[in-house]
Design a protein around this motif. Structure first.
Motif, mmCIF file in Angstrom:
data_model
loop_
_atom_site.group_PDB
_atom_site.id
_atom_site.type_symbol
_atom_site.label_atom_id
_atom_site.label_comp_id
_atom_site.label_asym_id
_atom_site.label_seq_id
_atom_site.Cartn_x
_atom_site.Cartn_y
_atom_site.Cartn_z
ATOM 1 N N CYS A 5 48.701 -57.536 -9.515
ATOM 2 C CA CYS A 5 48.101 -58.912 -8.991
ATOM 3 C C CYS A 5 47.706 -59.754 -9.808
ATOM 4 O O CYS A 5 47.328 -60.605 -9.824
ATOM 5 C CB CYS A 5 47.988 -59.327 -7.714
ATOM 6 S SG CYS A 5 50.275 -58.941 -6.678
ATOM 7 N N PHE A 52 57.291 -57.325 -15.684
ATOM 8 C CA PHE A 52 56.736 -56.586 -13.596
ATOM 9 C C PHE A 52 56.248 -54.763 -13.866
ATOM 10 O O PHE A 52 55.949 -53.813 -13.061
ATOM 11 C CB PHE A 52 57.512 -56.645 -13.320
ATOM 12 C CG PHE A 52 57.741 -58.383 -13.081
ATOM 13 C CD1 PHE A 52 56.939 -59.520 -12.197
ATOM 14 C CD2 PHE A 52 59.181 -59.317 -13.512
ATOM 15 C CE1 PHE A 52 56.274 -60.287 -12.645
ATOM 16 C CE2 PHE A 52 58.605 -60.581 -13.652
ATOM 17 C CZ PHE A 52 57.446 -61.210 -12.980
ATOM 18 N N PRO A 57 53.446 -55.758 -7.057
ATOM 19 C CA PRO A 57 54.895 -56.667 -6.312
ATOM 20 C C PRO A 57 55.895 -55.886 -6.204
ATOM 21 O O PRO A 57 55.911 -54.882 -6.914
ATOM 22 C CB PRO A 57 54.922 -57.304 -7.803
ATOM 23 C CG PRO A 57 54.342 -56.487 -9.548
ATOM 24 C CD PRO A 57 53.338 -55.607 -9.302
ATOM 25 N N VAL A 108 57.299 -62.900 -6.981
ATOM 26 C CA VAL A 108 55.783 -62.593 -6.952
ATOM 27 C C VAL A 108 54.820 -62.867 -6.825
ATOM 28 O O VAL A 108 53.777 -62.385 -6.363
ATOM 29 C CB VAL A 108 55.687 -61.686 -8.978
ATOM 30 C CG1 VAL A 108 54.131 -61.313 -9.148
ATOM 31 C CG2 VAL A 108 56.828 -60.184 -8.835
#
Length: 128
Positions: A127, A121, A51, A36
């Motif tokens: 991000c 995640f 991601p 990531v």
């Protein structure tokens, strides 16, 4: 002479089993975060999605398969010979059962840690 399958294997054959599951989790953790980090630094565009969840899920399937494998084998080793609890005697059989139980609990903990790593995640898809 055939080996007696009802008795646990000696401690020298099972001592290293207690580190396999936590090591698999640590490798999974690093692989996910490095993937990531590289994705967010190099490949992410404003119009790109989150991601690379496909890679994270692939890492997770491999890690969970290994952790489950270690947990099942450790549990089987622990249950061989129907060990008494608590471990009051210092003999090779009790030590082997204890290490099997320890490896099983560490595999369980590593599986939970792997799921929590994936959860980050899945919930945080950017991000930023």
């Amino acid at each position: 002479m055939l080996a007696d399958e009802s008795k646990p294997k000696p401690i020298r054959h099972r001592l290293w089993w207690i580190v396999i599951a936590p090591t698999l989790w640590a490798i999974h953790f690093l692989a996910c975060y490095v993937t990531v980090a590289i994705w967010c630094e190099k490949a992410a565009r404003p119009d790109a999605g989150g991601p690379p969840l496909v890679w994270i899920m692939a890492y997770s399937v491999v890690a969970m398969a290994g952790i489950i494998w270690v947990g099942v084998l450790s549990y089987r080793n622990f249950r061989k010979g129907d060990p008494p609890l608590p471990y009051d005697f210092d003999d090779p059989s009790d030590r082997t059962h204890f290490l099997g139980f320890t490896a099983f609990l560490l595999a369980l903990l590593s599986g939970i840690a792997t799921l929590f790593t994936v959860l980050v995640f899945v919930l945080v898809k950017t991000c930023d």
